[in-house]
Design an enzyme around this catalytic site. Structure first.
Site, short mmCIF file in Angstrom:
data_model
loop_
_atom_site.label_atom_id
_atom_site.label_comp_id
_atom_site.label_asym_id
_atom_site.label_seq_id
_atom_site.Cartn_x
_atom_site.Cartn_y
_atom_site.Cartn_z
N HIS A 213 0.80 -1.23 0.00
CA HIS A 213 0.00 0.00 0.00
C HIS A 213 0.83 1.27 0.00
CE1 HIS A 213 0.96 -0.11 4.25
NE2 HIS A 213 0.55 1.14 4.34
C1 UD1 Z 1 -2.41 5.27 6.08
C2 UD1 Z 1 -1.13 5.74 6.78
C3 UD1 Z 1 -0.05 4.67 6.65
C4 UD1 Z 1 -0.55 3.33 7.13
C5 UD1 Z 1 -1.84 2.98 6.39
C6 UD1 Z 1 -2.42 1.68 6.86
C7 UD1 Z 1 -0.69 8.16 6.72
C8 UD1 Z 1 0.14 9.20 6.10
N1 UD1 Z 1 -0.58 6.95 6.15
O1 UD1 Z 1 -2.13 5.13 4.70
O2 UD1 Z 1 1.08 5.03 7.42
O3 UD1 Z 1 0.44 2.35 6.90
O4 UD1 Z 1 -2.80 4.03 6.63
O5 UD1 Z 1 -3.53 1.32 6.09
O6 UD1 Z 1 -1.36 8.41 7.69
N2 UD1 Z 1 -9.42 4.76 1.74
C9 UD1 Z 1 -10.61 4.10 1.63
N3 UD1 Z 1 -11.25 3.71 2.80
C10 UD1 Z 1 -10.73 3.94 4.02
C11 UD1 Z 1 -9.53 4.63 4.11
C12 UD1 Z 1 -8.88 5.03 2.97
O7 UD1 Z 1 -11.11 3.86 0.55
O8 UD1 Z 1 -11.37 3.55 5.03
C13 UD1 Z 1 -8.71 5.15 0.50
C14 UD1 Z 1 -9.01 6.56 0.07
O9 UD1 Z 1 -9.03 6.59 -1.31
C15 UD1 Z 1 -7.80 7.34 0.56
C16 UD1 Z 1 -6.69 6.31 0.41
O10 UD1 Z 1 -7.31 5.05 0.71
O11 UD1 Z 1 -7.58 8.50 -0.16
C17 UD1 Z 1 -5.53 6.52 1.33
O12 UD1 Z 1 -5.98 6.60 2.70
P1 UD1 Z 1 -5.08 7.40 3.76
O13 UD1 Z 1 -5.61 7.24 5.13
O14 UD1 Z 1 -4.85 8.79 3.28
O15 UD1 Z 1 -3.68 6.68 3.66
P2 UD1 Z 1 -3.31 5.13 3.64
O16 UD1 Z 1 -2.68 4.82 2.33
O17 UD1 Z 1 -4.43 4.28 4.10
#
Ligand code: UD1
Length: 372
Positions: free
Chosen positions: A209
Protein backbone atom coordinates in the site's frame (compact mmCIF):
# COMPACT_ATOMS: atom_id res chain seq x y z
CA UNK A 1 -5.95 11.09 35.07
CA UNK A 2 -8.20 12.10 32.25
CA UNK A 3 -6.53 10.55 29.22
CA UNK A 4 -7.62 11.06 25.62
CA UNK A 5 -6.51 8.20 23.35
CA UNK A 6 -6.31 8.71 19.61
CA UNK A 7 -6.94 6.24 16.82
CA UNK A 8 -7.41 6.98 13.14
CA UNK A 9 -6.04 4.41 10.73
CA UNK A 10 -6.08 0.60 10.63
CA UNK A 11 -2.69 -0.10 12.27
CA UNK A 12 -3.66 2.09 15.25
CA UNK A 13 -6.47 -0.22 16.34
CA UNK A 14 -4.20 -3.16 17.26
CA UNK A 15 -2.05 -0.77 19.30
CA UNK A 16 -4.81 0.89 21.30
CA UNK A 17 -6.79 -2.31 22.06
CA UNK A 18 -4.55 -3.67 24.86
CA UNK A 19 -4.15 -0.22 26.42
CA UNK A 20 -7.93 0.27 26.59
CA UNK A 21 -8.20 -3.17 28.23
CA UNK A 22 -5.47 -2.27 30.74
CA UNK A 23 -7.13 1.04 31.67
CA UNK A 24 -10.27 -0.87 32.66
CA UNK A 25 -8.27 -2.43 35.53
CA UNK A 26 -7.25 1.00 36.88
CA UNK A 27 -9.56 3.30 38.80
CA UNK A 28 -7.23 6.32 38.54
CA UNK A 29 -7.43 6.55 34.73
CA UNK A 30 -10.46 8.05 33.05
CA UNK A 31 -9.96 7.15 29.39
CA UNK A 32 -11.69 8.76 26.44
CA UNK A 33 -11.32 7.24 22.99
CA UNK A 34 -11.28 9.58 19.99
CA UNK A 35 -11.44 8.18 16.42
CA UNK A 36 -10.36 10.75 13.86
CA UNK A 37 -12.14 8.91 11.04
CA UNK A 38 -8.98 8.79 8.87
CA UNK A 39 -10.03 5.23 8.00
CA UNK A 40 -13.77 4.75 7.78
CA UNK A 41 -14.67 1.71 5.63
CA UNK A 42 -16.25 -1.14 7.62
CA UNK A 43 -13.34 -3.43 6.72
CA UNK A 44 -10.69 -0.81 7.55
CA UNK A 45 -12.15 0.24 10.90
CA UNK A 46 -15.40 -1.04 12.52
CA UNK A 47 -14.48 -4.70 11.94
CA UNK A 48 -11.30 -4.23 14.01
CA UNK A 49 -13.23 -2.66 16.89
CA UNK A 50 -15.51 -5.69 17.05
CA UNK A 51 -12.77 -8.30 16.69
CA UNK A 52 -10.43 -6.69 19.21
CA UNK A 53 -13.14 -5.72 21.71
CA UNK A 54 -12.24 -2.03 21.55
CA UNK A 55 -14.96 0.10 23.12
CA UNK A 56 -16.97 2.29 20.76
CA UNK A 57 -15.15 5.63 20.38
CA UNK A 58 -16.50 8.34 22.69
CA UNK A 59 -16.01 10.82 19.88
CA UNK A 60 -15.63 10.33 16.13
CA UNK A 61 -14.21 13.33 14.29
CA UNK A 62 -15.35 11.85 10.95
CA UNK A 63 -12.54 13.49 9.02
CA UNK A 64 -12.04 10.95 6.18
CA UNK A 65 -9.55 11.05 3.31
CA UNK A 66 -7.72 13.99 1.77
CA UNK A 67 -4.30 15.28 0.80
CA UNK A 68 -1.77 15.21 3.61
CA UNK A 69 -2.21 18.89 4.41
CA UNK A 70 -6.02 18.79 4.17
CA UNK A 71 -6.36 15.62 6.25
CA UNK A 72 -3.91 16.78 8.93
CA UNK A 73 -5.50 20.22 9.13
CA UNK A 74 -9.04 18.83 9.26
CA UNK A 75 -8.09 16.52 12.13
CA UNK A 76 -6.46 19.41 14.00
CA UNK A 77 -9.46 21.68 13.55
CA UNK A 78 -11.83 18.97 14.74
CA UNK A 79 -9.67 17.82 17.67
CA UNK A 80 -8.88 21.20 19.23
CA UNK A 81 -12.46 21.83 20.44
CA UNK A 82 -12.51 18.30 21.95
CA UNK A 83 -9.45 19.16 24.05
CA UNK A 84 -10.89 22.52 25.04
CA UNK A 85 -14.16 20.91 26.12
CA UNK A 86 -12.79 17.85 27.92
CA UNK A 87 -9.58 19.38 29.36
CA UNK A 88 -7.59 16.12 29.44
CA UNK A 89 -4.51 15.73 31.63
CA UNK A 90 -2.79 13.91 28.78
CA UNK A 91 -3.25 12.83 25.16
CA UNK A 92 -1.88 9.45 24.04
CA UNK A 93 -1.07 8.83 20.38
CA UNK A 94 0.22 5.65 18.74
CA UNK A 95 2.26 4.94 15.61
CA UNK A 96 3.03 7.34 12.80
CA UNK A 97 -0.07 8.12 10.74
CA UNK A 98 -1.45 11.57 9.98
CA UNK A 99 -3.86 11.29 12.93
CA UNK A 100 -0.85 10.81 15.23
CA UNK A 101 0.91 14.06 14.33
CA UNK A 102 -2.30 16.07 13.91
CA UNK A 103 -3.56 15.30 17.43
CA UNK A 104 -0.06 15.48 18.90
CA UNK A 105 0.38 18.98 17.57
CA UNK A 106 -2.97 20.11 18.97
CA UNK A 107 -2.18 18.70 22.41
CA UNK A 108 1.32 20.18 22.54
CA UNK A 109 0.11 23.64 21.54
CA UNK A 110 -2.52 23.56 24.26
CA UNK A 111 0.13 22.59 26.82
CA UNK A 112 -1.38 19.12 27.33
CA UNK A 113 1.04 16.34 28.21
CA UNK A 114 1.68 14.21 25.10
CA UNK A 115 2.43 10.49 25.26
CA UNK A 116 3.74 8.67 22.18
CA UNK A 117 3.54 4.89 21.99
CA UNK A 118 5.91 3.37 19.38
CA UNK A 119 8.35 6.27 19.60
CA UNK A 120 11.84 6.62 18.18
CA UNK A 121 11.51 4.51 15.02
CA UNK A 122 13.40 6.04 12.09
CA UNK A 123 13.73 4.92 8.48
CA UNK A 124 15.93 7.98 7.77
CA UNK A 125 13.90 8.33 4.57
CA UNK A 126 12.11 11.66 4.52
CA UNK A 127 10.20 10.77 1.35
CA UNK A 128 7.99 8.61 3.63
CA UNK A 129 5.18 10.69 5.13
CA UNK A 130 5.33 8.49 8.22
CA UNK A 131 8.97 9.48 8.87
CA UNK A 132 7.94 13.14 9.10
CA UNK A 133 5.05 12.21 11.40
CA UNK A 134 7.35 10.14 13.63
CA UNK A 135 10.05 12.80 14.00
CA UNK A 136 7.63 15.61 14.73
CA UNK A 137 5.49 13.61 17.16
CA UNK A 138 8.58 12.55 19.10
CA UNK A 139 9.88 16.11 19.22
CA UNK A 140 6.60 17.21 20.85
CA UNK A 141 6.16 14.31 23.28
CA UNK A 142 6.62 14.33 27.05
CA UNK A 143 6.71 10.56 27.48
CA UNK A 144 8.07 8.27 24.75
CA UNK A 145 7.50 4.52 24.80
CA UNK A 146 9.78 2.47 22.54
CA UNK A 147 9.34 -1.00 21.06
CA UNK A 148 13.02 -1.74 20.42
CA UNK A 149 16.44 -0.48 21.50
CA UNK A 150 17.05 1.32 18.16
CA UNK A 151 14.13 3.61 19.04
CA UNK A 152 15.78 4.55 22.34
CA UNK A 153 19.13 5.14 20.64
CA UNK A 154 17.57 7.37 17.96
CA UNK A 155 15.80 9.51 20.55
CA UNK A 156 18.93 9.91 22.68
CA UNK A 157 20.90 10.90 19.56
CA UNK A 158 18.25 13.53 18.80
CA UNK A 159 18.66 15.00 22.28
CA UNK A 160 15.52 13.69 23.98
CA UNK A 161 16.24 13.51 27.74
CA UNK A 162 16.70 9.94 28.96
CA UNK A 163 14.09 10.31 31.71
CA UNK A 164 11.35 10.74 29.10
CA UNK A 165 12.20 7.49 27.24
CA UNK A 166 11.04 3.99 28.19
CA UNK A 167 11.71 0.71 26.42
CA UNK A 168 8.54 -1.28 27.07
CA UNK A 169 8.12 -3.77 24.22
CA UNK A 170 5.27 -3.69 21.74
CA UNK A 171 1.56 -3.16 22.37
CA UNK A 172 0.79 -4.54 18.90
CA UNK A 173 2.44 -7.82 19.92
CA UNK A 174 0.27 -7.82 23.09
CA UNK A 175 -2.71 -7.92 20.74
CA UNK A 176 -1.18 -10.58 18.52
CA UNK A 177 -0.40 -12.93 21.40
CA UNK A 178 -3.84 -12.39 22.92
CA UNK A 179 -5.59 -13.34 19.66
CA UNK A 180 -3.45 -16.00 18.06
CA UNK A 181 -5.55 -18.91 19.39
CA UNK A 182 -8.80 -17.27 18.34
CA UNK A 183 -7.35 -16.62 14.88
CA UNK A 184 -6.72 -20.33 14.42
CA UNK A 185 -10.50 -20.81 14.46
CA UNK A 186 -11.02 -18.52 11.44
CA UNK A 187 -12.63 -20.40 8.54
CA UNK A 188 -10.92 -18.28 5.91
CA UNK A 189 -8.38 -20.90 4.84
CA UNK A 190 -11.09 -23.58 4.53
CA UNK A 191 -13.18 -21.18 2.47
CA UNK A 192 -10.23 -20.34 0.22
CA UNK A 193 -9.54 -24.04 -0.20
CA UNK A 194 -13.15 -24.66 -1.27
CA UNK A 195 -12.92 -21.75 -3.71
CA UNK A 196 -9.85 -23.37 -5.32
CA UNK A 197 -7.51 -20.58 -4.24
CA UNK A 198 -4.97 -22.87 -2.56
CA UNK A 199 -3.25 -24.91 -5.24
CA UNK A 200 0.33 -25.94 -4.91
CA UNK A 201 2.71 -26.43 -2.08
CA UNK A 202 1.53 -23.83 0.42
CA UNK A 203 0.85 -20.15 -0.03
CA UNK A 204 2.37 -16.69 0.27
CA UNK A 205 0.59 -13.56 1.52
CA UNK A 206 1.16 -10.21 -0.16
CA UNK A 207 0.25 -6.74 1.11
CA UNK A 208 1.16 -3.53 -0.69
CA UNK A 209 0.00 0.00 0.00
CA UNK A 210 2.97 2.39 0.14
CA UNK A 211 2.55 5.17 -2.41
CA UNK A 212 6.20 4.64 -3.48
CA UNK A 213 5.33 1.06 -4.52
CA UNK A 214 1.77 1.21 -5.78
CA UNK A 215 1.52 4.69 -7.27
CA UNK A 216 4.46 4.18 -9.65
CA UNK A 217 3.59 1.68 -12.42
CA UNK A 218 7.30 0.94 -13.11
CA UNK A 219 7.86 -0.14 -9.50
CA UNK A 220 4.58 -2.05 -9.27
CA UNK A 221 5.45 -3.82 -12.51
CA UNK A 222 8.83 -5.03 -11.15
CA UNK A 223 7.08 -6.43 -8.06
CA UNK A 224 4.51 -8.13 -10.29
CA UNK A 225 7.31 -9.76 -12.32
CA UNK A 226 8.47 -11.42 -9.11
CA UNK A 227 4.95 -12.42 -8.05
CA UNK A 228 4.40 -13.96 -11.48
CA UNK A 229 7.30 -16.35 -10.85
CA UNK A 230 6.38 -17.10 -7.23
CA UNK A 231 2.78 -17.96 -8.07
CA UNK A 232 4.05 -20.85 -10.20
CA UNK A 233 5.16 -22.55 -6.92
CA UNK A 234 2.88 -21.09 -4.29
CA UNK A 235 -0.63 -19.71 -4.28
CA UNK A 236 -0.50 -15.99 -3.56
CA UNK A 237 -3.19 -14.40 -1.39
CA UNK A 238 -3.32 -10.64 -1.82
CA UNK A 239 -5.82 -8.65 0.32
CA UNK A 240 -5.89 -5.32 -1.51
CA UNK A 241 -5.73 -2.00 0.37
CA UNK A 242 -8.21 0.62 -0.95
CA UNK A 243 -5.35 2.86 -2.11
CA UNK A 244 -3.86 -0.02 -4.11
CA UNK A 245 -7.27 -0.99 -5.51
CA UNK A 246 -7.78 2.58 -6.70
CA UNK A 247 -4.34 2.77 -8.34
CA UNK A 248 -4.73 -0.64 -9.96
CA UNK A 249 -8.14 0.15 -11.36
CA UNK A 250 -6.65 3.11 -13.23
CA UNK A 251 -3.65 1.19 -14.54
CA UNK A 252 -3.06 -1.23 -17.44
CA UNK A 253 -1.39 -3.47 -14.81
CA UNK A 254 -4.87 -4.36 -13.49
CA UNK A 255 -5.39 -6.76 -16.41
CA UNK A 256 -2.00 -8.36 -15.87
CA UNK A 257 -2.68 -8.98 -12.16
CA UNK A 258 -6.07 -10.50 -12.89
CA UNK A 259 -4.54 -12.81 -15.54
CA UNK A 260 -2.24 -14.54 -13.01
CA UNK A 261 -4.13 -17.74 -12.29
CA UNK A 262 -2.57 -18.53 -8.90
CA UNK A 263 -2.61 -14.97 -7.52
CA UNK A 264 -5.87 -14.24 -5.70
CA UNK A 265 -6.98 -10.68 -5.09
CA UNK A 266 -9.11 -10.29 -1.97
CA UNK A 267 -11.03 -7.50 -0.29
CA UNK A 268 -9.31 -6.08 2.84
CA UNK A 269 -9.70 -8.71 5.57
CA UNK A 270 -10.13 -8.46 9.33
CA UNK A 271 -7.50 -8.91 12.01
CA UNK A 272 -8.27 -12.54 12.90
CA UNK A 273 -8.42 -13.70 9.28
CA UNK A 274 -5.15 -11.95 8.48
CA UNK A 275 -3.49 -13.45 11.53
CA UNK A 276 -4.62 -16.91 10.46
CA UNK A 277 -3.12 -16.38 7.01
CA UNK A 278 0.16 -15.11 8.47
CA UNK A 279 0.45 -18.05 10.88
CA UNK A 280 0.14 -20.57 8.02
CA UNK A 281 1.97 -18.74 5.23
CA UNK A 282 5.26 -20.03 3.79
CA UNK A 283 6.25 -16.40 3.53
CA UNK A 284 4.85 -12.88 3.53
CA UNK A 285 5.80 -10.16 1.05
CA UNK A 286 4.88 -6.69 2.28
CA UNK A 287 5.66 -3.00 2.41
CA UNK A 288 3.83 -2.54 5.73
CA UNK A 289 5.64 -1.57 8.92
CA UNK A 290 3.55 -3.57 11.37
CA UNK A 291 3.57 -6.78 9.35
CA UNK A 292 7.38 -6.90 9.53
CA UNK A 293 6.94 -7.06 13.29
CA UNK A 294 4.01 -9.49 13.34
CA UNK A 295 5.92 -11.96 11.15
CA UNK A 296 8.94 -11.58 13.42
CA UNK A 297 6.81 -12.38 16.47
CA UNK A 298 5.39 -15.42 14.66
CA UNK A 299 8.80 -16.39 13.17
CA UNK A 300 7.33 -16.48 9.67
CA UNK A 301 9.72 -15.39 6.86
CA UNK A 302 9.00 -11.87 5.61
CA UNK A 303 10.36 -10.14 2.51
CA UNK A 304 9.96 -6.40 2.88
CA UNK A 305 9.57 -4.66 -0.46
CA UNK A 306 11.39 -1.52 0.66
CA UNK A 307 15.00 -0.31 0.76
CA UNK A 308 14.88 0.62 4.44
CA UNK A 309 13.07 -0.18 7.63
CA UNK A 310 12.41 1.85 10.76
CA UNK A 311 12.16 -1.49 12.60
CA UNK A 312 15.76 -2.80 12.38
CA UNK A 313 15.34 -5.47 15.06
CA UNK A 314 13.10 -7.43 12.68
CA UNK A 315 16.06 -7.75 10.28
CA UNK A 316 18.86 -8.05 12.85
CA UNK A 317 17.33 -10.92 14.82
CA UNK A 318 13.84 -11.44 13.42
CA UNK A 319 12.55 -13.15 10.29
CA UNK A 320 12.54 -10.09 8.06
CA UNK A 321 14.70 -9.34 5.00
CA UNK A 322 14.81 -6.04 3.13
CA UNK A 323 14.61 -6.86 -0.57
CA UNK A 324 13.58 -3.58 -2.22
CA UNK A 325 11.62 -3.76 -5.44
CA UNK A 326 14.14 -5.23 -7.86
CA UNK A 327 12.71 -8.44 -9.36
CA UNK A 328 15.96 -10.44 -9.22
CA UNK A 329 16.61 -9.44 -5.60
CA UNK A 330 13.10 -10.42 -4.51
CA UNK A 331 13.42 -13.79 -6.25
CA UNK A 332 16.89 -14.48 -4.79
CA UNK A 333 15.53 -13.91 -1.28
CA UNK A 334 12.45 -16.00 -2.06
CA UNK A 335 14.66 -18.90 -3.18
CA UNK A 336 16.57 -18.82 0.13
CA UNK A 337 13.28 -18.92 2.06
CA UNK A 338 12.04 -21.90 0.07
CA UNK A 339 15.37 -23.73 0.40
CA UNK A 340 15.22 -23.17 4.16
CA UNK A 341 18.75 -21.76 4.30
CA UNK A 342 17.97 -18.79 6.55
CA UNK A 343 19.21 -18.59 10.15
CA UNK A 344 16.67 -19.29 12.89
CA UNK A 345 14.96 -16.03 13.81
CA UNK A 346 14.60 -14.78 17.39
CA UNK A 347 11.89 -12.81 19.12
CA UNK A 348 12.95 -9.31 20.22
CA UNK A 349 13.31 -8.55 23.95
CA UNK A 350 10.09 -7.56 25.76
CA UNK A 351 7.80 -8.67 22.90
CA UNK A 352 6.06 -10.81 25.46
CA UNK A 353 2.47 -9.57 25.57
CA UNK A 354 3.03 -7.31 28.60
CA UNK A 355 3.88 -3.94 27.03
CA UNK A 356 0.54 -2.27 27.81
CA UNK A 357 0.84 -3.25 31.49
CA UNK A 358 4.33 -1.71 31.60
CA UNK A 359 3.07 1.49 29.99
CA UNK A 360 0.23 1.88 32.47
CA UNK A 361 2.60 1.28 35.41
CA UNK A 362 4.93 3.99 34.10
CA UNK A 363 1.99 6.36 33.60
CA UNK A 364 1.10 5.86 37.26
CA UNK A 365 4.69 6.37 38.45
CA UNK A 366 5.25 9.49 36.36
CA UNK A 367 1.83 11.11 36.65
CA UNK A 368 1.59 14.26 38.68
CA UNK A 369 -1.96 15.36 39.51
CA UNK A 370 -2.81 18.65 37.79
CA UNK A 371 -2.53 21.82 39.86
CA UNK A 372 -5.71 23.42 38.42
C1 UD1 B 1 -2.41 5.27 6.08
C2 UD1 B 1 -1.13 5.74 6.78
C3 UD1 B 1 -0.05 4.67 6.65
C4 UD1 B 1 -0.55 3.33 7.13
C5 UD1 B 1 -1.84 2.98 6.39
C6 UD1 B 1 -2.42 1.68 6.86
C7 UD1 B 1 -0.69 8.16 6.72
C8 UD1 B 1 0.14 9.20 6.10
N1 UD1 B 1 -0.58 6.95 6.15
O1 UD1 B 1 -2.13 5.13 4.70
O2 UD1 B 1 1.08 5.03 7.42
O3 UD1 B 1 0.44 2.35 6.90
O4 UD1 B 1 -2.80 4.03 6.63
O5 UD1 B 1 -3.53 1.32 6.09
O6 UD1 B 1 -1.36 8.41 7.69
N2 UD1 B 1 -9.42 4.76 1.74
C9 UD1 B 1 -10.61 4.10 1.63
N3 UD1 B 1 -11.25 3.71 2.80
C10 UD1 B 1 -10.73 3.94 4.02
C11 UD1 B 1 -9.53 4.63 4.11
C12 UD1 B 1 -8.88 5.03 2.97
O7 UD1 B 1 -11.11 3.86 0.55
O8 UD1 B 1 -11.37 3.55 5.03
C13 UD1 B 1 -8.71 5.15 0.50
C14 UD1 B 1 -9.01 6.56 0.07
O9 UD1 B 1 -9.03 6.59 -1.31
C15 UD1 B 1 -7.80 7.34 0.56
C16 UD1 B 1 -6.69 6.31 0.41
O10 UD1 B 1 -7.31 5.05 0.71
O11 UD1 B 1 -7.58 8.50 -0.16
C17 UD1 B 1 -5.53 6.52 1.33
O12 UD1 B 1 -5.98 6.60 2.70
P1 UD1 B 1 -5.08 7.40 3.76
O13 UD1 B 1 -5.61 7.24 5.13
O14 UD1 B 1 -4.85 8.79 3.28
O15 UD1 B 1 -3.68 6.68 3.66
P2 UD1 B 1 -3.31 5.13 3.64
O16 UD1 B 1 -2.68 4.82 2.33
O17 UD1 B 1 -4.43 4.28 4.10
Amino acid sequence: MKLINIVGARPNFMKIAPLMAEYRKQDWIEPLLVHTGQHYDEKMSALFFRELGIPKPDINLGVGSGTHAAQTADIMKAFEPVCLEHKPDAVLVVGDVNSTIACGLVAAKLGIRLIHVEAGLRSFDRTMPEEINRRLTDALSDLLFCTEQAGVDNLLREGVPQEKIFLVGHVMIDTLLAHVQQARQSTLLDDLQKQGCLNGDGFAVVTLHRPSNVDDPAVFSRILDALEVIQKDLSILFPVHPRTRKTLSLSPLDKRVKALSNLHLMEPIGYLDFLQLTCHAKLVLTDSGGIQEETTALQVPCLTLRENTERPVTVQIGSNQLVGTDTARILAAYTKVIQGTLRKPQIPPLWDGKASGRIVNILLETWKPPTR
